[in-house]
Design an enzyme around this catalytic site. Structure first.
Site, mmCIF file in Angstrom:
data_model
loop_
_atom_site.group_PDB
_atom_site.id
_atom_site.type_symbol
_atom_site.label_atom_id
_atom_site.label_comp_id
_atom_site.label_asym_id
_atom_site.label_seq_id
_atom_site.Cartn_x
_atom_site.Cartn_y
_atom_site.Cartn_z
ATOM 1 N N HIS A 57 12.479 -3.207 32.689
ATOM 2 C CA HIS A 57 12.723 -2.645 31.360
ATOM 3 C C HIS A 57 13.291 -3.695 30.397
ATOM 4 O O HIS A 57 13.846 -3.348 29.360
ATOM 5 C CB HIS A 57 13.709 -1.487 31.450
ATOM 6 C CG HIS A 57 13.299 -0.417 32.395
ATOM 7 N ND1 HIS A 57 12.107 0.259 32.273
ATOM 8 C CD2 HIS A 57 13.913 0.090 33.495
ATOM 9 C CE1 HIS A 57 12.006 1.143 33.258
ATOM 10 N NE2 HIS A 57 13.081 1.056 34.017
ATOM 11 N N HIS A 219 9.244 4.803 33.403
ATOM 12 C CA HIS A 219 8.705 4.331 34.677
ATOM 13 C C HIS A 219 7.253 4.772 34.861
ATOM 14 O O HIS A 219 6.699 4.615 35.943
ATOM 15 C CB HIS A 219 9.534 4.883 35.840
ATOM 16 C CG HIS A 219 10.992 4.612 35.730
ATOM 17 N ND1 HIS A 219 11.866 5.497 35.130
ATOM 18 C CD2 HIS A 219 11.733 3.558 36.118
ATOM 19 C CE1 HIS A 219 13.086 4.995 35.172
ATOM 20 N NE2 HIS A 219 13.034 3.825 35.763
#
Length: 333
Positions: A57, A219
């Site tokens: 991320h 995700h």
């Protein structure tokens, strides 16, 4: 799959090592256990701020370590929570005697592992408070969470809580400021393509060339619906509607508008999105007084974006404007 990696098993360790070398003026890296910490940590008398989660991320969370934001970040494997041991070590490393705040995204693994680390830290005499970020309005429950997911709004929580800690607030006060941000920030995203986790070697989900996923998680979790590709303005409207209706945001509100890229979306497209989002807010009588545009909470190379809106007050605006010096956010110093 084409990626600039060596052994997929070493992606996180090698990436963190590179990050530490690139930003040695701001951070130092512990390799066993793995965490990233401010070079001057612990800062005596200051509340320590720790966050973390699965890698992939970036720049969240390591890119937000430095004066005015996080004191430490704990990276797990790609899209996988760090275990309690490095969280505990990072917590101890930033304890300057005023306690430590954990900022945790609402994913089951993160919640459990940060809770365990907090209990272990308390047993060692470190006072820890935790806040749970759950800004995603798209999905109430998912495979990864009980309740709403924590997504890009986490960046705003970390910045504002970090500023409160830097001005000398005590642990309870810093936690209350973070909770206020969590209560006033909402997000929703869209995916145009999937991403490929290095050790998996294949897309995390499938989308046809003419399909997009509305309400995607960071995700690759499913969103609200899968639809045919629409013009950018129509997609923005689909995302902003649920965001603005949730608190709700109303005419007269002053807000921070944050358009976040998911890793594979060029800036030119993010600014097209921002233009429409700002237009919609203005039409509703909502004043955009602070802005952020760019790739800050990504999902590897996923094409897509998210929109985050934070309702501001005078104190939150002051804390947002406060100086910060990290790899990914830097102003005022």
């Amino acid at each position: 799959m084409k990626k600039l990696v060596n052994d997929p098993k070493n992606v996180v360790n090698e990436a963190v090592a590179g990050f530490g070398a690139a930003h040695a003026d701001l951070v130092r890296v512990s390799t066993d256990p793995l965490f990233i910490v401010r070079t001057d940590a612990p800062v005596a008398g200051k509340v320590g701020i720790v966050s973390g989660g699965g890698s992939g991320h970036e720049p969240m969370h390591g890119g937000f370590v430095g004066p005015g934001m996080l004191d430490a970040a704990v990276p797990g494997a790609v899209f996988t929570s760090p275990t309690p041991d490095p969280i505990l070590a990072a917590t101890k490393a930033v304890d300057g005697g005023a306690g430590v705040l954990h900022i945790v995204k609402n994913y089951t693994g993160d919640v459990l592992n940060f809770e365990t680390a907090a209990d272990l830290a308390a047993a060692d005499g470190v006072e820890v408070r935790s806040v749970l970020v759950n800004d995603d309005v798209a999905v109430k429950d998912s495979l990864y969470t009980a309740g709403r997911r924590g997504v890009a709004g986490t960046v705003l929580v970390e910045k504002i809580a970090g500023a409160a800690a830097d001005r000398g607030d005590d642990l309870e006060s810093v936690a209350l400021v973070a909770e206020r941000v969590i209560g006033q920030v909402r997000s929703m995203g869209v995916a145009l393509t999937p991403c490929v986790v290095p050790h998996a070697g294949q897309p995390s989900f499938t989308l046809a060339e003419d399909e997009i996923e509305i309400g995607i998680g960071i995700h690759g979790e499913p969103g609200r619906e899968r639809i045919k590709l629409e013009p950018a303005d129509a997609i923005v409207d689909r995302l902003l509607g649920p965001i603005l209706d949730d608190i709700p945001f109303v005419a007269g509100d002053k807000v921070l508008l944050f358009v976040n890229g998911m890793g594979g979306t060029p800036q030119v497209e993010l600014y097209i999105v921002f233009r429409r989002a700002a237009e919609v807010l203005t039409e509703r009588g909502i004043e955009v007084t602070r802005t952020l545009v760019g790739n800050f909470t990504t999902a590897l190379e996923m094409q897509g974006m998210s929109i985050t809106v934070l309702k501001l007050d005078d104190e939150l605006t002051t804390l947002w404007d406060a100086p910060v010096q990290t790899a990914a956010l830097r102003w005022g110093r």
